[in-house]
Design a protein around this motif. Structure first.
Motif, short mmCIF file in Angstrom:
data_model
loop_
_atom_site.label_atom_id
_atom_site.label_comp_id
_atom_site.label_asym_id
_atom_site.label_seq_id
_atom_site.Cartn_x
_atom_site.Cartn_y
_atom_site.Cartn_z
N ARG A 27 0.90 -1.25 0.06
CA ARG A 27 0.12 -0.02 0.00
C ARG A 27 0.84 1.28 0.04
O ARG A 27 0.51 2.34 -0.64
N ALA A 28 1.85 1.35 0.79
CA ALA A 28 2.88 2.41 0.74
C ALA A 28 3.37 2.87 -0.74
O ALA A 28 3.31 3.83 -0.87
N GLU A 29 3.79 2.03 -1.19
CA GLU A 29 4.26 2.15 -2.52
C GLU A 29 3.39 2.57 -3.62
O GLU A 29 3.44 3.30 -4.26
N VAL A 30 2.00 2.04 -3.48
CA VAL A 30 0.88 2.41 -4.21
C VAL A 30 0.49 4.00 -4.03
O VAL A 30 0.50 4.66 -4.99
N GLU A 31 0.52 4.31 -2.79
CA GLU A 31 0.32 5.66 -2.11
C GLU A 31 1.28 6.50 -2.87
O GLU A 31 1.07 7.65 -3.41
N ASN A 32 2.67 6.25 -3.04
CA ASN A 32 3.78 6.86 -3.42
C ASN A 32 3.59 7.27 -5.25
O ASN A 32 3.64 8.04 -5.56
N LYS A 33 3.21 6.00 -5.71
CA LYS A 33 2.87 6.00 -6.95
C LYS A 33 1.80 6.70 -7.58
O LYS A 33 1.83 7.73 -8.22
N LEU A 34 0.81 6.79 -6.74
CA LEU A 34 -0.48 7.80 -6.91
C LEU A 34 -0.39 9.21 -6.85
O LEU A 34 -1.03 9.96 -7.44
N THR A 35 0.75 9.52 -6.07
CA THR A 35 1.12 11.02 -6.06
C THR A 35 1.80 11.59 -7.38
O THR A 35 1.86 12.79 -7.42
N ARG A 36 2.10 10.67 -8.27
CA ARG A 36 3.22 10.96 -9.23
C ARG A 36 2.10 11.20 -10.53
O ARG A 36 1.95 12.17 -11.22
N ASP A 37 1.63 9.80 -10.86
CA ASP A 37 0.95 9.86 -12.26
C ASP A 37 -0.19 8.81 -11.99
O ASP A 37 -0.12 7.98 -12.54
#
Length: 136
Positions: A27-37
């Motif tokens: 989830r934490a990596e998905v959260e980071n991904k969703l802040t970019r694109d």
């Protein structure tokens, strides 16, 4: 239907990754991904639930395709091709001139799939370095 990932899809996406034999993105990596694109994280929504997923990213110079997975019981129905086509369309709309991806050397079926879509192997050498601190 191909659409952008929503948080309510996460458990279904995890199930697709697991049944397809892929590592689960935490989830934490998905959260980071969703802040970019976030518009480049796509799911194939069907009956029942999510049947496929692809993560893409664009750094302003090159696009990348990561984590293409389709539920094994739904393969050979064009889901992966539709996911990639929509991701390519979105990357093109962002001005992306080239898309890269990685295929494991022993994944012959995956390599054939990507070649059918026009992706050609390159003689590049992949180098990687973990940036996480060592636990020792």
């Amino acid at each position: 239907m191909i659409r952008q990932f929503a948080w309510t899809d996460y458990d279904d996406v995890v199930a697709v990754w697991k049944t397809a034999g892929r590592d689960v993105v935490p989830r934490a990596e998905v959260e980071n991904k969703l802040t970019r694109d976030p518009e480049l994280f796509l799911v194939a929504a069907g009956e029942p639930g999510i049947t496929g997923v692809v993560m893409g990213t664009y750094d302003g110079r090159r696009g990348w395709i990561f984590r293409l997975a389709v539920d094994p019981s739904r393969r050979r129905q064009g889901i992966a091709t539709q996911l990639v086509a929509e991701l390519e369309r979105r990357l093109l709309a962002l001005g992306c001139p080239r898309v890269n991806l990685l295929v494991m050397p022993d994944n012959e079926a995956g390599l054939r799939f990507w070649q059918r879509l026009g992706y050609l192997p390159c003689p590049d050498v992949l180098c990687t370095k973990p940036l996480a601190p060592s636990s020792s």
